[in-house]
Scaffold this motif. Structure first.
Motif, PDB file in Angstrom:
ATOM      1  N   VAL A   1       0.849  -1.200   0.000  1.00 33.45           N
ATOM      2  CA  VAL A   1       0.000   0.000   0.000  1.00 33.45           C
ATOM      3  C   VAL A   1       0.879   1.243   0.000  1.00 33.45           C
ATOM      4  O   VAL A   1       0.664   2.187  -0.772  1.00 33.45           O
ATOM      5  N   VAL A   2       1.890   1.211   0.840  1.00 36.38           N
ATOM      6  CA  VAL A   2       2.782   2.371   0.924  1.00 36.38           C
ATOM      7  C   VAL A   2       3.520   2.560  -0.399  1.00 36.38           C
ATOM      8  O   VAL A   2       3.661   3.688  -0.898  1.00 36.38           O
ATOM      9  N   ARG A   3       3.947   1.461  -0.999  1.00 36.63           N
ATOM     10  CA  ARG A   3       4.664   1.581  -2.283  1.00 36.63           C
ATOM     11  C   ARG A   3       3.732   2.130  -3.371  1.00 36.63           C
ATOM     12  O   ARG A   3       4.150   2.925  -4.208  1.00 36.63           O
ATOM     13  N   LYS A   4       2.483   1.738  -3.332  1.00 43.58           N
ATOM     14  CA  LYS A   4       1.505   2.267  -4.289  1.00 43.58           C
ATOM     15  C   LYS A   4       1.341   3.776  -4.098  1.00 43.58           C
ATOM     16  O   LYS A   4       1.252   4.539  -5.070  1.00 43.58           O
ATOM     17  N   LEU A   5       1.290   4.160  -2.832  1.00 41.93           N
ATOM     18  CA  LEU A   5       1.133   5.599  -2.534  1.00 41.93           C
ATOM     19  C   LEU A   5       2.327   6.382  -3.068  1.00 41.93           C
ATOM     20  O   LEU A   5       2.181   7.463  -3.647  1.00 41.93           O
ATOM     21  N   ILE A   6       3.502   5.815  -2.866  1.00 41.37           N
ATOM     22  CA  ILE A   6       4.727   6.492  -3.331  1.00 41.37           C
ATOM     23  C   ILE A   6       4.678   6.662  -4.853  1.00 41.37           C
ATOM     24  O   ILE A   6       4.922   7.756  -5.380  1.00 41.37           O
TER      25      ILE A   6
ATOM     26  N   ARG B   1       2.116   6.730  -6.773  1.00 39.35           N
ATOM     27  CA  ARG B   1       1.041   7.657  -7.167  1.00 39.35           C
ATOM     28  C   ARG B   1       1.483   9.113  -6.951  1.00 39.35           C
ATOM     29  O   ARG B   1       1.290   9.962  -7.824  1.00 39.35           O
ATOM     30  N   ILE B   2       2.083   9.377  -5.807  1.00 41.56           N
ATOM     31  CA  ILE B   2       2.479  10.766  -5.523  1.00 41.56           C
ATOM     32  C   ILE B   2       3.601  11.198  -6.464  1.00 41.56           C
ATOM     33  O   ILE B   2       3.617  12.321  -6.953  1.00 41.56           O
ATOM     34  N   ARG B   3       4.496  10.282  -6.773  1.00 39.85           N
ATOM     35  CA  ARG B   3       5.560  10.612  -7.742  1.00 39.85           C
ATOM     36  C   ARG B   3       4.964  11.013  -9.093  1.00 39.85           C
ATOM     37  O   ARG B   3       5.486  11.864  -9.789  1.00 39.85           O
ATOM     38  N   SER B   4       3.855  10.361  -9.431  1.00 43.66           N
ATOM     39  CA  SER B   4       3.284  10.593 -10.760  1.00 43.66           C
ATOM     40  C   SER B   4       2.434  11.858 -10.834  1.00 43.66           C
ATOM     41  O   SER B   4       2.005  12.244 -11.919  1.00 43.66           O
ATOM     42  N   LEU B   5       2.159  12.465  -9.718  1.00 43.47           N
ATOM     43  CA  LEU B   5       1.255  13.633  -9.724  1.00 43.47           C
ATOM     44  C   LEU B   5       1.882  14.820 -10.438  1.00 43.47           C
ATOM     45  O   LEU B   5       3.096  15.035 -10.322  1.00 43.47           O
TER      46      LEU B   5
ATOM     47  N   VAL C   1      -5.417   6.474  -5.509  1.00 41.33           N
ATOM     48  CA  VAL C   1      -4.288   5.716  -6.059  1.00 41.33           C
ATOM     49  C   VAL C   1      -4.791   4.782  -7.158  1.00 41.33           C
ATOM     50  O   VAL C   1      -4.283   4.773  -8.269  1.00 41.33           O
TER      51      VAL C   1
ATOM     52  N   LEU D   1      -7.656   1.891  -3.599  1.00 38.04           N
ATOM     53  CA  LEU D   1      -6.854   2.593  -2.576  1.00 38.04           C
ATOM     54  C   LEU D   1      -6.990   4.118  -2.689  1.00 38.04           C
ATOM     55  O   LEU D   1      -6.776   4.693  -3.757  1.00 38.04           O
TER      56      LEU D   1
ATOM     57  N   LYS E   1       3.468  22.524  -5.611  1.00 40.71           N
ATOM     58  CA  LYS E   1       3.099  21.103  -5.636  1.00 40.71           C
ATOM     59  C   LYS E   1       4.315  20.179  -5.499  1.00 40.71           C
ATOM     60  O   LYS E   1       4.281  19.187  -4.773  1.00 40.71           O
TER      61      LYS E   1
ATOM     62  N   LYS F   1       4.882  17.392  -2.720  1.00 44.52           N
ATOM     63  CA  LYS F   1       5.105  15.989  -3.100  1.00 44.52           C
ATOM     64  C   LYS F   1       6.335  15.442  -2.376  1.00 44.52           C
ATOM     65  O   LYS F   1       6.330  14.337  -1.849  1.00 44.52           O
TER      66      LYS F   1
ATOM     67  N   LEU G   1       6.431  12.275   0.040  1.00 48.23           N
ATOM     68  CA  LEU G   1       7.267  11.119  -0.321  1.00 48.23           C
ATOM     69  C   LEU G   1       8.250  10.782   0.799  1.00 48.23           C
ATOM     70  O   LEU G   1       8.432   9.619   1.147  1.00 48.23           O
TER      71      LEU G   1
ATOM     72  N   LEU H   1       6.461   8.965   3.387  1.00 43.74           N
ATOM     73  CA  LEU H   1       6.192   7.577   2.987  1.00 43.74           C
ATOM     74  C   LEU H   1       7.465   6.719   3.057  1.00 43.74           C
ATOM     75  O   LEU H   1       7.419   5.554   3.456  1.00 43.74           O
TER      76      LEU H   1
END
Lengths: 294, 185
Positions: free
Chosen positions: A283-288, A290-294, B60, B64, B159, B163, B167, B170
């Motif tokens: 889950v955490v890796r998915k979040l990472i 996703r945020i990288r891709s924003l 996500v 998620l 932004k 981010k 990150l 995380l």
């Protein structure tokens, strides 16, 4: 980036600690606070920087020089204050060596056997510390730390470790807090206890204590006595505290407020911490991602 | 399959930039619960403030969703903090680098949240783009933040900067998971 703020939010002790830990070089300048019509983020009146009150120089995290607006800090003044030069000697040297830089003057004085090198270093050190200990008691005033700014090359810089200064400063602040809580209001009066003659018998008082004692009269407030003797609030508090502890004077205290001190506010009955959330690593890796891709 | 919802909390003193931080990254318009400020002092700092919580969302995938909750900065709403902290994955403490008068409060909030749950956190030093901002090194000493804790430069309305803060949080959460797993194993 500048280090600036107000001593009421970030005390002198905290600044010294920061300078010490960061090994900073530069000059801390403290100003008179000038009230503005604005308020800061926590609702206090914002104070603009007014006239300069003091400046303290640091080199690689060590205290090296201090001066206030009221004391010029030149070598003759420092040695005179430390009783290494008499008033008369100081006056003559000031006249004759008007334009001589401190370092050159120090050599002249050592060669003429007025003072030793040890006298000069010790006096400058004490003079610097006295100023800094005073600054530590200032509770308010805009400040600014000027990176890499140091006094001119003519000044004698004596490096002093800040750790001991901070410890001694903290001790003095505690003492001041105790004295303030003991005598919070300087508009109280002093009076002698019953049978003062008996109590003063065999007591050795300092000159300053005698000067205060000479003004003891229920009609004189402590503040007036301090002013008459040219004493600071702390000096008079310290003396009155000593005299009172020795039973030589009594302070007429105001009535204790009916509602008493306020209890500190805060959370009552805090709940136990919630159980730690069980989140999978995926889950955490998915979040990472996703945020990288924003 | 039930949707997996995780949350992170953005906390910090009044007017430290929490709402702006969430707004910069949220995919939805932040559900702001701001009200006109009642106190004169607070009104001079900004005209509106967060009353209960701000609410942002980052989806996500179908399963998620990350929710970002911003806490109200004023102490009188601190009864909300513990509720918001429950079940959080981690938290960000925002500090306005230009307002030393708020550092004490920031430290106090940090310690309060730390006591709520042993979750990872980072400290975001906001407004690092302004000339009167305290440097990161000075802030670390001023706020007495241990070396192991991430203190990150931040510009809440940028932004990329936001981010980076999320990150880093995380990454800390991942490290914590690795540590827990190796301890358990």
């Amino acid at each position: 980036m500048p280090l600036q703020g107000n001593l009421r939010d970030f005390s002198t002790t905290q600044i010294l600690n920061l300078i010490n830990l960061a090994g900073k070089t530069g000059t801390l300048v403290i100003f008179e606070g000038v009230r503005t019509n604005e308020k800061d983020a926590i609702g206090n009146i914002r104070m603009a920087a007014g006239d300069e009150r003091a400046r303290v120089a640091f080199k690689a995290g060590k205290l090296v020089q201090a001066q206030t607006q009221t004391q010029d800090g030149n070598l003759v003044t420092v040695l005179n204050k430390a009783s290494k030069l008499t008033d008369e000697q100081a006056r003559i040297i000031r006249e004759r060596a008007k334009n001589t830089a401190d370092k050159a003057l120090a050599l002249l004085l050592i060669n003429a056997n007025y003072v030793s090198q040890k006298d000069i270093v010790g006096s400058i050190q004490q003079y610097t510390l006295d100023i800094v200990y005073t600054l530590l008691t200032w509770g308010e005033g805009p400040f600014r730390f000027e990176d890499n700014l140091l006094p001119g090359p003519d000044r004698i810089l004596v490096p002093i470790d800040l750790e001991n200064v901070i410890i001694e400063g903290a001790r003095r602040i505690r003492e001041i807090e105790q004295l303030n809580s003991h005598l919070p209001n300087l508009d109280m009066a002093l009076r002698f206890p019953p049978n003062p003659r008996e109590k003063f018998k065999g007591i050795h008082l300092s000159v300053e204590e005698w000067r205060v004692v000479s003004y003891v009269n229920p009609r004189n407030t402590v503040r007036q006595i301090a002013r008459a003797n040219n004493m600071s609030d702390i000096e008079i508090r310290r003396i009155v505290y000593g005299l009172e502890q020795a039973g030589l004077v009594e302070v007429v205290r105001p009535a204790v407020p009916v509602d008493g001190p306020r209890q500190p506010t805060g959370n009552t009955g805090r709940l136990p911490p919630p159980p730690k959330t069980q989140v999978q690593e995926t889950v955490v890796r998915k979040l990472i991602d996703r945020i990288r891709s924003l | 399959m039930a949707m997996n919802q995780v949350k992170m909390v953005v906390t910090g003193p009044f007017s430290s930039g929490k709402t702006e931080f969430i707004s910069s990254i949220s995919e939805i318009d932040v559900v702001k619960t701001e009200r006109t400020i009642s106190s004169d002092a607070e009104r001079e700092v900004k005209s509106q403030t967060t009353v209960a919580m701000d609410f942002g969302r980052i989806t996500v995938d179908d399963d998620l969703v990350l929710y970002l909750f911003g806490t109200p900065g004023q102490r009188r709403f601190d009864f909300m903090w513990e509720i918001l902290a429950e079940g959080m994955l981690g938290f960000v403490v925002m500090v306005d680098s230009t307002k030393p008068e708020t550092f004490r409060e920031a430290k106090s909030i940090l310690e309060t949240f730390r006591a709520y749950a042993p979750t990872p956190f980072v400290v975001a030093a906001n407004k690092q783009d302004l000339t009167d901002a305290w440097s990161i090194e000075d802030l670390r000493i001023a706020l007495r933040i241990e070396d192991g804790i991430k203190l990150l430069p931040c510009v809440a309305n940028d932004k990329e900067s936001v981010k980076n803060v999320l990150l880093e949080l995380l990454y800390s959460i991942l490290e914590e998971m690795d540590t827990s797993a190796s301890t358990a194993g």
